[in-house]
Design a protein around this motif. Structure first.
Motif, PDB file in Angstrom:
ATOM      1  N   ASP A  22     -47.083  71.056 -41.339  1.00  0.00           N
ATOM      2  CA  ASP A  22     -47.119  70.989 -39.882  1.00  0.00           C
ATOM      3  C   ASP A  22     -48.421  70.388 -39.364  1.00  0.00           C
ATOM      4  O   ASP A  22     -48.531  70.101 -38.167  1.00  0.00           O
ATOM      5  CB  ASP A  22     -46.930  72.388 -39.284  1.00  0.00           C
ATOM      6  N   GLN A  23     -49.413  70.221 -40.230  1.00  0.00           N
ATOM      7  CA  GLN A  23     -50.690  69.633 -39.813  1.00  0.00           C
ATOM      8  C   GLN A  23     -50.815  68.170 -40.232  1.00  0.00           C
ATOM      9  O   GLN A  23     -51.863  67.564 -40.031  1.00  0.00           O
ATOM     10  CB  GLN A  23     -51.860  70.435 -40.422  1.00  0.00           C
ATOM     11  N   ALA A  42     -55.233  64.411 -35.915  1.00  0.00           N
ATOM     12  CA  ALA A  42     -56.637  64.396 -35.506  1.00  0.00           C
ATOM     13  C   ALA A  42     -56.942  65.549 -34.559  1.00  0.00           C
ATOM     14  O   ALA A  42     -56.067  66.000 -33.800  1.00  0.00           O
ATOM     15  CB  ALA A  42     -56.967  63.064 -34.833  1.00  0.00           C
ATOM     16  N   PRO A  43     -58.179  66.041 -34.574  1.00  0.00           N
ATOM     17  CA  PRO A  43     -58.570  67.093 -33.623  1.00  0.00           C
ATOM     18  C   PRO A  43     -58.313  66.645 -32.186  1.00  0.00           C
ATOM     19  O   PRO A  43     -58.626  65.518 -31.803  1.00  0.00           O
ATOM     20  CB  PRO A  43     -60.067  67.262 -33.895  1.00  0.00           C
ATOM     21  N   GLY A  44     -57.714  67.523 -31.404  1.00  0.00           N
ATOM     22  CA  GLY A  44     -57.406  67.218 -30.014  1.00  0.00           C
ATOM     23  C   GLY A  44     -56.074  66.550 -29.799  1.00  0.00           C
ATOM     24  O   GLY A  44     -55.626  66.414 -28.653  1.00  0.00           O
ATOM     25  N   SER A  71     -46.750  79.201 -40.023  1.00  0.00           N
ATOM     26  CA  SER A  71     -47.826  78.284 -39.675  1.00  0.00           C
ATOM     27  C   SER A  71     -48.042  78.341 -38.172  1.00  0.00           C
ATOM     28  O   SER A  71     -47.077  78.326 -37.404  1.00  0.00           O
ATOM     29  CB  SER A  71     -47.483  76.854 -40.106  1.00  0.00           C
ATOM     30  N   ALA A  72     -49.303  78.436 -37.762  1.00  0.00           N
ATOM     31  CA  ALA A  72     -49.646  78.424 -36.343  1.00  0.00           C
ATOM     32  C   ALA A  72     -50.858  77.521 -36.159  1.00  0.00           C
ATOM     33  O   ALA A  72     -51.768  77.513 -37.002  1.00  0.00           O
ATOM     34  CB  ALA A  72     -49.945  79.836 -35.845  1.00  0.00           C
ATOM     35  N   TRP A  73     -50.863  76.771 -35.084  1.00  0.00           N
ATOM     36  CA  TRP A  73     -51.957  75.833 -34.875  1.00  0.00           C
ATOM     37  C   TRP A  73     -52.287  75.750 -33.385  1.00  0.00           C
ATOM     38  O   TRP A  73     -51.429  75.942 -32.519  1.00  0.00           O
ATOM     39  CB  TRP A  73     -51.607  74.454 -35.422  1.00  0.00           C
ATOM     40  N   TYR A  84     -60.577  69.583 -30.907  1.00  0.00           N
ATOM     41  CA  TYR A  84     -60.513  70.538 -32.013  1.00  0.00           C
ATOM     42  C   TYR A  84     -59.062  70.734 -32.431  1.00  0.00           C
ATOM     43  O   TYR A  84     -58.122  70.492 -31.678  1.00  0.00           O
ATOM     44  CB  TYR A  84     -61.119  71.893 -31.612  1.00  0.00           C
ATOM     45  N   ARG A  85     -58.888  71.201 -33.660  1.00  0.00           N
ATOM     46  CA  ARG A  85     -57.592  71.614 -34.180  1.00  0.00           C
ATOM     47  C   ARG A  85     -57.829  72.698 -35.215  1.00  0.00           C
ATOM     48  O   ARG A  85     -58.621  72.519 -36.146  1.00  0.00           O
ATOM     49  CB  ARG A  85     -56.827  70.452 -34.812  1.00  0.00           C
ATOM     50  N   ALA A  86     -57.175  73.829 -35.039  1.00  0.00           N
ATOM     51  CA  ALA A  86     -57.309  74.963 -35.950  1.00  0.00           C
ATOM     52  C   ALA A  86     -55.919  75.424 -36.350  1.00  0.00           C
ATOM     53  O   ALA A  86     -54.983  75.417 -35.540  1.00  0.00           O
ATOM     54  CB  ALA A  86     -58.075  76.107 -35.281  1.00  0.00           C
ATOM     55  N   SER A  87     -55.776  75.818 -37.611  1.00  0.00           N
ATOM     56  CA  SER A  87     -54.468  76.260 -38.098  1.00  0.00           C
ATOM     57  C   SER A  87     -54.642  77.397 -39.090  1.00  0.00           C
ATOM     58  O   SER A  87     -55.664  77.508 -39.777  1.00  0.00           O
ATOM     59  CB  SER A  87     -53.714  75.103 -38.767  1.00  0.00           C
TER      60      SER A  87
END
Length: 882
Positions: free
Chosen positions: A323-324, A354-356, A375-377, A387-390
């Protein structure tokens, strides 16, 4: 429900198996009916990128002809299908050119809100257009003011004696609609008059001012397919020096597959081998094996996903999930000219979102036999900061059990014999943009994994618990980039089971790697008619590895490398790509050079013919370089020392595996309705590394102080083992043909075929046995469907012909090669999903069936002679996107 035992331990079939089959059959029937319903449910949408590209190109052509309204509508359709900031920019600019300043300002506001890299410049354009609109409105208001009379201003409705009121007529006047001879009717113009819509004096200058403010249109094909891995820079596949395949985000989503190796199966020429629930081995154009080590796997073109201890990729230890992933690029063929050691057969580059970018959401899934996926992001952008966090969790059970419960003669490493792989992960990435196209990216990830794999020699069922972490930093400008990353692996490993009285070979492993790289890229013209795209760089890599199986004085390795590539363009039709890399290899204390050359001829803009040649190498892993392990033999009280260093021959060194390849290909992308590629290749492989046969202890060895009683183990050393380079030469001829077709909107069909023919040369004195572990024929085909009502999915078919494996096994007389036939097999996978709105957000439910044919006719397929039988799996998912 526990997985079934393997054939070696399986009990007689039970009656409970039939209901399970019937339930799965009903699920397959439901899947087929859902697809049929979707086909008849209404209008469908074609491949998103292709369809958006079609509307974008049509819109830009209409705008260039001055047909602004029609062109803007086409661009809006493209942006609705697949949003892109440059499309918004062109919509805003077209409105401005058409004189629609209000609509232009609204579109520019949307563009600036998307936080593009040129946000500051676009905000200035927006400000100037708003000032221009305000000035126009002020001039219009001034022009409509009533004229002054005398000392005062005539108010609306005031009349003086003799004046006529609105609507009154005097004799001889004309009523509305009447005309007199010589008069002009409404809308007609007399000489010198201007009608509505005509340009008055000064209007041309005003429009010229607007055009100067907005600048040139961005007419580059923003939906054109690009690759970066083959040349370390964005380019069309038509210009790539290697055959390259892209697995898009749409392919990932519509397939429903959560295992990255299974996604790679659709790539022509790719060898994917599922052995256990947690172990998948992948290679390209042959030479797949347990602990496959011929393929370089990268994440974002930077940090390797393989481990330096074994040289293999443990796919279930990554800190990211499907998913990322934005897309996966696969270079089909050697890549050492740019990426150095281990890019032997090809390169897989996993490129994350990409982040954002993208939207925040989560996905959860559950399936039969205890499968689980979560999965959560979260992603966002605040100006130039993104930013991107998962976080995620994955659980896959074994396909078949190796040990049944209740065995009294067996000891096991982990009492949970149902688990194939389990992964708990977290990943955070951030980016900060600066002026002049500069950007800083930092991030890190951590994954804790438990999985079983099949190793080499006696380690046929091996358990590993990994803590895998990384920290990455990247700074780049228009012509320069610098990156550094640190990765750490801390692992506990052991044989999964053995008879009581035998050791499980428990061990501790720690890997610390620091990697730094500088890159530059510059386009120049010299001489006047030749364009050059230069790319070069230098890299340093430090490896610190300890493992119970390695010798105590394992050295700290310092690697260094330089690479350079020049793409020379002779007009629009001919390109010459020359690449080369030099790597200092500490184990060899020498430099390995890897050249590559490619000639690309383009008969038309969207066709290319490529001829290329290159060399590559795979260096010895730490296991192959510094192994020092006592192996307990089946006879009690004796052992064999398996070591990389030959104590009786201190000068012995393994040579790197080497490959020389030649390739010719043709790629056609002339139509938006299809693309076609054909490739032929020849590989010559030498110095393949394998386990050496035992060397019995001799009286001369004893006289030199070798062998005898080992005080650490209490066993007597009777011989030595280790590694050797094979003496044979492998010649591989092959070809790949593939196409992707979009016959109607909503239907996306792909198919490819790969042929692999190998032969063996045996120099004088060479008695190396051979095998046919690569299928001669591989077929992939699939159908994707997307509909406007929200029903979509995919069905894929994979076939591989029979194989014959020559495997090294431990016997009472030592390590010997035994041959095993593996029949050909077919896989059928399917997914059906439904997307629906939830209070301004999007929800989706889907059903995924993997290996739907398993057990319906023949036994479930076995992809390796020692591996599990790979059965059927069904899994359901729910996804929510904000």
């Amino acid at each position: 429900m526990s997985p079934e035992p393997s054939s070696a331990h399986r009990d007689a079939p039970s009656a409970s198996a039939k209901p399970r089959r019937s339930r799965t059959t009903r699920a397959l029937v439901a899947l087929a009916l859902a697809f049929a319903t979707a086909l008849a449910s209404g209008p469908a949408m074609a491949d998103a990128r292709t369809e958006a590209r079609r509307h974008f190109r049509a819109g830009m052509e209409l705008i260039s002809k001055g047909k602004y309204d029609e062109g803007i509508k086409e661009l809006e359709l493209a942006n609705e299908i697949l949003p892109h900031p440059n499309v918004l920019f062109n919509i805003a600019r077209a409105h401005a050119e058409a004189g629609n300043l209000e609509q232009a300002i609204n579109a520019y506001k949307q563009y600036v809100a998307s936080d593009p890299p040129d946000r500051a410049e676009s905000a200035q354009i927006l400000k100037q257009l708003e000032e221009k609109l305000a000035l126009q409105r002020a001039e219009q208001a001034k022009a409509t003011e009533p004229p002054k009379t005398g000392d005062g201003v005539a108010s609306p409705g005031d009349t003086k004696p003799g004046d006529t009121k609105p609507g009154d007529t005097k004799p001889g006047d004309t009523k509305p609609g009447d005309t007199k001879p010589g008069d002009t009717s409404a809308g007609d113009t007399k000489p010198g008059d201007t009608s509505a819509g005509d340009t008055k004096p000064g209007d041309e200058q005003a429009q010229a001012d607007v055009n100067k403010i907005v600048g040139k249109a961005r007419d580059e094909d923003v939906y054109r397919e690009t690759v970066i891995t083959a040349s370390r820079g964005a380019q069309s596949p038509l210009d790539s020096p290697n055959s390259t395949t892209i697995i898009t985000r749409q392919d990932i989503r519509l397939s429903g597959i959560t295992r990255i190796p299974e996604l790679l199966r659709r790539v022509p020429g790719m060898d994917v081998m599922q052995i256990t629930g947690g172990d998948t081995n992948v290679s390209m154009r042959g030479f797949n094996s347990r602990l496959a080590n011929k393929l370089l796997v990268l994440i974002n073109g930077q940090r390797p996903a393989y481990n330096d201890i074994l040289g293999s990729t443990f796919w279930e230890t990554l800190s990211i999930d499907v998913d990322q992933i934005e897309r996966i690029e696969v270079v089909r063929g050697p890549g050492s000219a740019l990426y150095g050691a281990n890019a032997f057969a090809g390169v897989v580059n996993i490129i994350t979102i990409a982040p954002g970018e993208g939207r925040t959401g989560f996905r959860v899934g559950y399936g039969d036999t205890g499968q689980g996926y979560g999965s959560a992001w979260a992603t966002g952008r605040d100006g130039d900061f993104g930013y991107r966090a998962s976080v995620g969790y994955t659980r896959y059970p074994r396909w078949t059990r190796e040990v049944q419960n209740g065995r009294q003669d067996i000891t096991v490493f982990d009492p949970n014999q149902n688990l194939g792989a389990e992964n708990l992960r977290v990943d955070i990435r951030m980016s900060q943009r600066f002026k002049n196209n500069r950007e800083l990216q930092i991030g890190g990830g951590f994954a804790r994994s438990d999985f079983d794999v099949y190793g080499i020699g006696p380690f046929n069922d091996y358990r590993a618990r990994f803590d895998n972490s990384d920290i990455t930093a990247l700074f780049r400008t228009e012509n320069f980039s610098a990156r550094v990353f640190y990765t750490r692996i801390a692992a506990q490993t052991s044989s999964n089971h053995d008879y009581y009285g035998h050791t499980l070979f428990p061990s501790q492993a720690n890997q610390n790697v620091v990697d730094a790289e500088l890159n530059f890229y510059k386009d120049v013209t010299w001489p006047r008619s030749v364009e050059h795209s230069l790319r070069g760089g230098a890299a340093y890599r430090m490896k610190s590895i300890t493992w119970t199986y390695l010798r105590d004085d394992t050295p700290l390795e310092h690697w260094g490398s330089l690479f350079l590539q020049d793409t020379l363009r002779f007009g629009k039709s001919v390109q010459l790509v020359v690449s080369g890399r030099a790597d200092y290899v500490p184990y060899l204390q020498n430099v390995k050079v890897s050249p590559r050359g490619s000639l690309i001829i383009k008969p038309t803009e969207l066709q290319s013919i490529r001829v290329s040649g290159s060399t590559a190498f795979r260096n010895t892993t730490f296991l192959e370089s510094y192994l020092d392990l006592p192996i307990q033999l089946q006879l009690p009280g004796v052992e064999l020392i398996s070591a990389s260093q030959r104590y009786e021959d201190p000068a012995f060194r393994l040579r790197p595996e080497s490959i020389i390849t030649a390739e010719a290909s043709y790629l056609n992308q002339m139509s938006d309705r299809f693309e076609f590629e054909a490739t032929a290749y020849y590989n010559r492989i030498t110095d393949l590394i394998q386990l050496a046969g035992e060397r019995p202890l001799t009286l001369s060895n004893r006289a030199d102080g070798l062998g005898g009683l080992n005080p650490e183990t209490g066993r007597y050393t009777v011989g030595f083992g280790g590694w050797l380079n094979r003496c044979d030469i492998q010649n591989v001829f092959g070809g790949e043909v593939g196409t992707r077709v979009y016959p109607v909107e909503g239907l996306d069909i792909f198919a490819n075929y790969a042929l692999n023919l190998s032969s063996q040369e045996l120099p004088d004195g060479c008695t190396q046995p051979t095998d046919q572990r690569t299928s001669r024929h591989k077929i992939n085909a699939g159908v994707q469907l997307r509909t406007k009502p929200g029903i979509d999915g995919e069905i894929t078919f994979h076939y591989q012909s029979a194989q014959n494996w020559g495997e090294q096994v431990s016997t009472l007389s030592g390590i010997r090669v035994q041959y095993f036939d593996v029949p050909g097999y077919a896989l059928l996978n399917g997914r059906i999903g439904y997307r629906f709105p939830i209070a301004g957000t999007t929800g989706e439910v889907s059903l995924v069936v993997y290996n739907a044919l398993a057990g319906l006719a023949d036994e479930a397929p076995q992809m390796h002679p020692f591996g599990n039988r790979v059965g059927r799996r069904v899994m359901g998912y729910f996804q929510h996107t904000l």
